[in-house]
Design a protein around this motif. Structure first.
Motif: not given
Length: 373
Positions: A308-314, A355-368
């Motif tokens: 699951f975390t690998g898919f989210l990271d990809w 946690a895996a996604l948060a590690a990629r960056g902390t800037r939040s945005t509204i989905p496009g």
């Protein structure tokens, strides 16, 4: 014949690399005839068919996937390249010299098939041609073979081995069903493809008789011989995966449609900008959410959070290549957690995913429009 000499300094470039560059240029130009000249010219110049398949065509196809992920080519271009490769493989099969007779210890007949729901047939096609080149009799069944039809075919034809291919991890539950059913009729299974993990961990988990990282390794394993399953060893998938008794995978899979619907509604409440989405944009976002649920379900099936975390990271890498922060996925994971509050394993996996996604960056945005949320 086609020369692999590209001018001054070309002697320092390995011949297979020059062939790969020429084939890449041909598929990028959507020029099937040029691709055919590269492949057939290599045969005429003495390059073996197996080397053309595994050292030229296969790496170029992998490059196609990398370029798509980096947003440098479109889905349509990826499909064109795959179709060209499929057709030049057919041309190569008709041009290649007749194979030698199988040596001692080799399986005589191999059925090559993709797992039910698996549409990526090119890796299996390459394997089928490699095995034919080594003297095996091969039944190539192609993409998306329903397990019941696969078993009926094996009963009728009686092969020595089934080579089972899958590229998408969400097909692993179906692969497990196929492996256990095929072994129950006395046919050993060698598994291959990206779905089974880079080290074959999921092939072992699901009880396959062998695993190979690529077609050359698979052919080498079959050259050494693969014994048939012992009589009376039939078993059920839950025997391999006792954690399935908690029913989380089954219940989540059955409620997938409602989970996606509820999560989409929650996103519209949390993110007002989504209320302006067009219907195609809503459909794309729902599809993205469905992929997240599918990978979560498969991670529960294997009890491996890395899936699951690998898919989210990809997915995060894909989004970032398109200028969208990976953190747009976080609200959707939060809402899924609310829907799955009675599923302790799923909640743990979702927490690891956040946690895996948060590690990629902390800037939040509204989905496009059309991005997973």
């Amino acid at each position: 014949m086609i020369s692999t000499d590209t001018g001054p300094g070309s002697a320092t470039v390995p011949p297979h690399a020059r062939l790969r560059d020429a084939l890449w240029d041909a598929v990028q130009a959507r020029d099937e005839q040029a691709a055919g000249r590269v492949v057939l010219g290599a045969l005429d110049d003495g390059v073996g068919a197996e080397a053309v398949l595994l050292d030229v065509i296969a790496p170029v196809q992998r490059r196609v996937g990398v370029e798509w992920a980096a947003d440098r080519i479109s889905v349509a271009q990826e499909h064109v390249a795959t179709a060209i490769h499929d057709r030049v493989i057919a041309a190569l099969a008709h041009r290649a010299p007749a194979p030698a007779a199988p040596g001692p210890g080799r399986a005589g007949t191999v059925t090559v098939a993709c797992v039910d729901g698996e549409w990526h047939a090119l890796p299996a096609r390459i394997l089928a041609e490699v095995l034919r080149g080594r003297g095996y009799a091969v039944d190539f069944l192609g993409a998306q073979v329903p397990t019941a039809h696969l078993i009926a075919h094996l009963h009728k034809t009686g092969p020595d081995v089934l080579a089972l291919s899958s590229s998408i991890p969400t097909r692993l539950p179906g692969a497990h069903t196929a492996v256990t059913a095929v072994q129950a009729i006395g046919v050993p299974v060698i598994a291959g493809g990206a779905a089974f993990g880079p080290d074959g961990r999921y092939a072992r988990l699901l009880g396959a008789d062998a695993w190979a990282p690529d077609a050359r390794a698979a052919a080498d394993i079959l050259d050494r011989g693969l014994p048939r399953p012992a009589p009376g060893t039939a078993h059920q998938p839950v025997d391999d995966l006792p954690h399935l008794t908690d029913q989380e995978y089954t219940l989540l899979s059955r409620s997938k449609g409602q989970l996606v619907k509820n999560t989409l509604a929650g996103l519209e409440e949390r993110l007002p900008a989504m209320r302006t989405y067009t219907e195609p944009q809503r459909e794309r976002t729902a599809e993205d959410l469905a992929h997240i649920v599918d990978f979560l379900a498969t991670a529960l099936y294997t009890d491996d959070v890395r899936l699951f975390t690998g898919f989210l990271d990809w997915t995060g890498e894909i989004l970032e290549a398109r200028g969208v922060p990976a953190t747009v996925l976080l609200p959707g994971l939060d809402l899924l957690g609310g829907e799955l509050k009675d599923f302790p394993r799923a909640l743990r996996f979702l927490s690891r995913g956040r946690a895996a996604l948060a590690a990629r960056g902390t800037r939040s945005t509204i989905p496009g429009p059309g991005t997973p949320a």
